[in-house]
Design a protein around this motif. Structure first.
Motif, PDB file in Angstrom:
ATOM      1  N   LEU A   1      -4.117 -31.605   2.184  1.00  0.00           N
ATOM      2  CA  LEU A   1      -4.576 -31.314   0.774  1.00  0.00           C
ATOM      3  C   LEU A   1      -3.667 -32.297  -0.235  1.00  0.00           C
ATOM      4  CD1 LEU A   1      -5.434 -27.338   0.514  1.00  0.00           C
ATOM      5  CD2 LEU A   1      -6.901 -29.439   0.399  1.00  0.00           C
ATOM      6  N   VAL A   2      -2.237 -32.217   0.088  1.00  0.00           N
ATOM      7  CA  VAL A   2      -1.419 -32.937  -0.760  1.00  0.00           C
ATOM      8  C   VAL A   2      -1.879 -34.670  -0.912  1.00  0.00           C
ATOM      9  CG1 VAL A   2       0.966 -33.872  -0.796  1.00  0.00           C
ATOM     10  CG2 VAL A   2       0.321 -31.576  -0.478  1.00  0.00           C
ATOM     11  N   ASN A   3      -2.073 -35.007   0.316  1.00  0.00           N
ATOM     12  CA  ASN A   3      -2.502 -36.467   0.587  1.00  0.00           C
ATOM     13  C   ASN A   3      -3.743 -36.657  -0.271  1.00  0.00           C
ATOM     14  OD1 ASN A   3      -0.274 -37.172   1.909  1.00  0.00           O
ATOM     15  ND2 ASN A   3      -1.487 -36.846   3.849  1.00  0.00           N
ATOM     16  N   TYR A   4      -4.719 -35.921   0.082  1.00  0.00           N
ATOM     17  CA  TYR A   4      -6.159 -35.867  -0.673  1.00  0.00           C
ATOM     18  C   TYR A   4      -6.015 -35.874  -2.296  1.00  0.00           C
ATOM     19  CZ  TYR A   4     -11.185 -35.500  -1.415  1.00  0.00           C
ATOM     20  OH  TYR A   4     -12.644 -35.412  -1.677  1.00  0.00           O
ATOM     21  N   TRP A   5      -5.037 -34.768  -2.805  1.00  0.00           N
ATOM     22  CA  TRP A   5      -4.989 -34.479  -4.172  1.00  0.00           C
ATOM     23  C   TRP A   5      -4.040 -35.939  -4.467  1.00  0.00           C
ATOM     24  CZ3 TRP A   5      -1.884 -29.681  -5.545  1.00  0.00           C
ATOM     25  CH2 TRP A   5      -2.081 -29.373  -7.265  1.00  0.00           C
ATOM     26  N   ILE A   6      -3.034 -36.374  -4.132  1.00  0.00           N
ATOM     27  CA  ILE A   6      -2.542 -37.361  -4.586  1.00  0.00           C
ATOM     28  C   ILE A   6      -3.342 -38.575  -4.902  1.00  0.00           C
ATOM     29  CG2 ILE A   6      -0.857 -39.546  -4.195  1.00  0.00           C
ATOM     30  CD1 ILE A   6       0.822 -37.348  -2.604  1.00  0.00           C
ATOM     31  N   GLU A   7      -4.365 -38.947  -3.741  1.00  0.00           N
ATOM     32  CA  GLU A   7      -5.546 -39.878  -3.896  1.00  0.00           C
ATOM     33  C   GLU A   7      -6.401 -39.766  -5.109  1.00  0.00           C
ATOM     34  OE1 GLU A   7      -9.128 -40.999  -1.026  1.00  0.00           O
ATOM     35  OE2 GLU A   7      -7.072 -40.752  -0.045  1.00  0.00           O
ATOM     36  N   SER A   8      -6.680 -38.205  -5.382  1.00  0.00           N
ATOM     37  CA  SER A   8      -7.437 -38.133  -6.379  1.00  0.00           C
ATOM     38  C   SER A   8      -6.975 -38.326  -7.782  1.00  0.00           C
ATOM     39  CB  SER A   8      -7.889 -36.467  -6.392  1.00  0.00           C
ATOM     40  OG  SER A   8      -8.579 -36.382  -4.934  1.00  0.00           O
ATOM     41  N   LEU A   9      -5.758 -37.963  -7.904  1.00  0.00           N
ATOM     42  CA  LEU A   9      -4.815 -38.286  -9.028  1.00  0.00           C
ATOM     43  C   LEU A   9      -4.629 -39.545  -9.370  1.00  0.00           C
ATOM     44  CD1 LEU A   9      -2.506 -35.106  -9.149  1.00  0.00           C
ATOM     45  CD2 LEU A   9      -4.593 -35.405 -10.284  1.00  0.00           C
ATOM     46  N   LYS A  10      -4.506 -40.702  -8.349  1.00  0.00           N
ATOM     47  CA  LYS A  10      -4.464 -41.855  -8.413  1.00  0.00           C
ATOM     48  C   LYS A  10      -5.487 -42.627  -8.558  1.00  0.00           C
ATOM     49  CE  LYS A  10       0.298 -42.509  -6.565  1.00  0.00           C
ATOM     50  NZ  LYS A  10       1.170 -43.064  -5.482  1.00  0.00           N
ATOM     51  N   ASN A  11      -6.753 -42.180  -8.532  1.00  0.00           N
ATOM     52  CA  ASN A  11      -7.830 -42.751  -8.628  1.00  0.00           C
ATOM     53  C   ASN A  11      -8.093 -43.827  -9.736  1.00  0.00           C
ATOM     54  OD1 ASN A  11     -10.661 -43.242  -7.532  1.00  0.00           O
ATOM     55  ND2 ASN A  11     -11.310 -42.015  -9.324  1.00  0.00           N
ATOM     56  N   SER A  12      -8.537 -44.863  -9.409  1.00  0.00           N
ATOM     57  CA  SER A  12      -8.909 -45.966 -10.503  1.00  0.00           C
ATOM     58  C   SER A  12     -10.243 -46.748 -10.059  1.00  0.00           C
ATOM     59  CB  SER A  12      -7.473 -46.807 -10.589  1.00  0.00           C
ATOM     60  OG  SER A  12      -7.553 -47.701  -9.361  1.00  0.00           O
ATOM     61  N   GLN A  13     -10.561 -47.371 -11.062  1.00  0.00           N
ATOM     62  CA  GLN A  13     -11.960 -48.280 -11.007  1.00  0.00           C
ATOM     63  C   GLN A  13     -11.511 -49.344 -11.793  1.00  0.00           C
ATOM     64  OE1 GLN A  13     -15.002 -45.999 -13.085  1.00  0.00           O
ATOM     65  NE2 GLN A  13     -15.339 -44.764 -11.297  1.00  0.00           N
ATOM     66  N   GLY A  14     -11.234 -50.697 -10.852  1.00  0.00           N
ATOM     67  CA  GLY A  14     -10.825 -51.830 -11.313  1.00  0.00           C
ATOM     68  C   GLY A  14      -9.460 -51.733 -12.038  1.00  0.00           C
ATOM     69  N   LEU A  15      -9.219 -52.135 -13.188  1.00  0.00           N
ATOM     70  CA  LEU A  15      -7.967 -51.904 -13.832  1.00  0.00           C
ATOM     71  C   LEU A  15      -7.973 -50.670 -14.696  1.00  0.00           C
ATOM     72  CD1 LEU A  15      -7.111 -55.674 -14.531  1.00  0.00           C
ATOM     73  CD2 LEU A  15      -5.729 -54.087 -13.090  1.00  0.00           C
ATOM     74  N   PHE A  16      -8.885 -49.854 -14.585  1.00  0.00           N
ATOM     75  CA  PHE A  16      -8.817 -48.455 -15.395  1.00  0.00           C
ATOM     76  C   PHE A  16      -8.363 -47.463 -14.480  1.00  0.00           C
ATOM     77  CE2 PHE A  16     -11.597 -51.537 -17.423  1.00  0.00           C
ATOM     78  CZ  PHE A  16     -11.123 -51.520 -18.740  1.00  0.00           C
ATOM     79  N   SER A  17      -7.381 -46.518 -14.792  1.00  0.00           N
ATOM     80  CA  SER A  17      -7.256 -45.474 -14.098  1.00  0.00           C
ATOM     81  C   SER A  17      -8.128 -44.381 -14.475  1.00  0.00           C
ATOM     82  CB  SER A  17      -5.629 -44.815 -14.304  1.00  0.00           C
ATOM     83  OG  SER A  17      -5.528 -44.300 -15.500  1.00  0.00           O
ATOM     84  N   LYS A  18      -8.697 -43.587 -13.427  1.00  0.00           N
ATOM     85  CA  LYS A  18      -9.482 -42.404 -13.576  1.00  0.00           C
ATOM     86  C   LYS A  18      -9.265 -41.481 -12.684  1.00  0.00           C
ATOM     87  CE  LYS A  18     -14.471 -41.789 -14.360  1.00  0.00           C
ATOM     88  NZ  LYS A  18     -14.539 -41.662 -15.865  1.00  0.00           N
ATOM     89  N   PRO A  19      -8.117 -40.683 -13.139  1.00  0.00           N
ATOM     90  CA  PRO A  19      -8.030 -39.338 -12.166  1.00  0.00           C
ATOM     91  C   PRO A  19      -9.144 -38.525 -11.992  1.00  0.00           C
ATOM     92  CG  PRO A  19      -6.558 -39.358 -13.983  1.00  0.00           C
ATOM     93  CD  PRO A  19      -7.250 -40.608 -14.191  1.00  0.00           C
ATOM     94  N   ILE A  20      -9.250 -38.003 -10.903  1.00  0.00           N
ATOM     95  CA  ILE A  20     -10.537 -36.818 -10.659  1.00  0.00           C
ATOM     96  C   ILE A  20      -9.655 -35.406  -9.919  1.00  0.00           C
ATOM     97  CG2 ILE A  20     -12.060 -38.528 -10.607  1.00  0.00           C
ATOM     98  CD1 ILE A  20     -12.133 -38.243  -7.471  1.00  0.00           C
ATOM     99  N   LEU A  21     -10.425 -34.410 -10.253  1.00  0.00           N
ATOM    100  CA  LEU A  21      -9.718 -33.170  -9.597  1.00  0.00           C
ATOM    101  C   LEU A  21      -9.971 -33.353  -8.234  1.00  0.00           C
ATOM    102  CD1 LEU A  21     -11.321 -30.444 -11.852  1.00  0.00           C
ATOM    103  CD2 LEU A  21      -9.006 -31.090 -11.720  1.00  0.00           C
ATOM    104  N   LEU A  22      -9.016 -32.460  -7.700  1.00  0.00           N
ATOM    105  CA  LEU A  22      -8.823 -32.401  -6.060  1.00  0.00           C
ATOM    106  C   LEU A  22     -10.321 -31.676  -5.610  1.00  0.00           C
ATOM    107  CD1 LEU A  22      -7.713 -32.222  -3.501  1.00  0.00           C
ATOM    108  CD2 LEU A  22      -6.727 -30.189  -3.978  1.00  0.00           C
ATOM    109  N   LYS A  23     -11.011 -32.250  -4.654  1.00  0.00           N
ATOM    110  CA  LYS A  23     -12.330 -31.541  -4.396  1.00  0.00           C
ATOM    111  C   LYS A  23     -12.047 -31.177  -2.839  1.00  0.00           C
ATOM    112  CE  LYS A  23     -15.269 -34.918  -6.646  1.00  0.00           C
ATOM    113  NZ  LYS A  23     -15.905 -34.153  -7.617  1.00  0.00           N
ATOM    114  N   ASN A  24     -13.032 -29.922  -2.703  1.00  0.00           N
ATOM    115  CA  ASN A  24     -12.778 -29.341  -1.231  1.00  0.00           C
ATOM    116  C   ASN A  24     -13.483 -30.466  -0.254  1.00  0.00           C
ATOM    117  OD1 ASN A  24     -13.494 -27.884   1.121  1.00  0.00           O
ATOM    118  ND2 ASN A  24     -13.871 -26.037  -0.041  1.00  0.00           N
ATOM    119  N   PRO A  25     -12.919 -30.665   0.757  1.00  0.00           N
ATOM    120  CA  PRO A  25     -13.255 -31.748   1.588  1.00  0.00           C
ATOM    121  C   PRO A  25     -14.377 -31.471   2.492  1.00  0.00           C
ATOM    122  CG  PRO A  25     -10.931 -31.344   2.090  1.00  0.00           C
ATOM    123  CD  PRO A  25     -11.325 -30.403   0.852  1.00  0.00           C
TER     124      PRO A  25
END
Length: 188
Positions: free
Chosen positions: A65-89
């Motif tokens: 969950l921690v790894n997935y949560w970090i990935e969700s918060l660091k989410n980006s599209q191109g050069l724009f950061s776009k954090p998303i909420l943690l999703k149930n895998p």
């Protein structure tokens, strides 16, 4: 004052009863492995967490969950950061805010070093807008590093050409020819 304390005590007992009733009525998920398909039974309870989502009890390994949560918060599209909420895998639905807090407090009890980005999200009251605003500089820095580390040379080349075009007056109209080899693009 005494009446208020009695009423509050009754309300707290009722809330506890409803919470227990929800957990007893919930369906237990049949998933018995972590996200890497290791049996959850092989891990200590200290490193696992049970979460109630959509009337189903899911058991997760905390590190997943921690790894997935970090990935969700660091989410980006191109050069724009776009954090998303943690999703149930398992369902791909957003985790509820109360379960995000449950995960965070369970992490405190395990002795894990909690990643800074998750701590920052906690200090933002688990609110994506507040988090994006307060930690914009960190998210932007991470987005740039992620963009550079990705092996999308053509995308990086396109961004470079856009920057050269935008600042053409400052750099005395220096540019590249249109037929540049992949090796030179990669080097640049």
């Amino acid at each position: 004052e005494k009446l208020y304390f009695q009423a509050k005590q009754i309300k707290n007992k009722f809330v506890s009863f409803v919470k227990l009733w929800k957990w007893k009525k919930a369906i237990i998920s049949s998933v018995d492995t972590d996200l890497y398909l290791n049996k959850l039974d092989s891990f200590k309870n200290k490193y696992k967490i049970k979460l109630l989502e959509n009337n189903t009890i899911y058991t997760f390994r905390l590190s997943d969950l921690v790894n997935y949560w970090i990935e969700s918060l660091k989410n980006s599209q191109g050069l724009f950061s776009k954090p998303i909420l943690l999703k149930n895998p398992h369902t791909n639905l957003d985790m509820s805010i109360n379960n995000l807090y449950n995960i965070y407090f369970k992490l405190l009890n395990t002795g894990f070093n909690i990643p800074t980005i998750i701590i920052n999200f906690f200090y933002s009251n688990m609110n994506l807008e507040t988090f994006s605003y307060n930690y914009y500089h960190l998210l932007k820095n991470n987005t740039i590093i992620t963009f550079i580390d990705s092996n999308l040379i053509y995308e990086q080349w396109e961004q470079l050409l856009n920057m050269l075009h935008d600042f053409r007056k400052d750099i005395d109209y220096i540019t590249f020819s249109s037929n540049v080899t992949y090796r030179i693009k990669n080097k640049v």
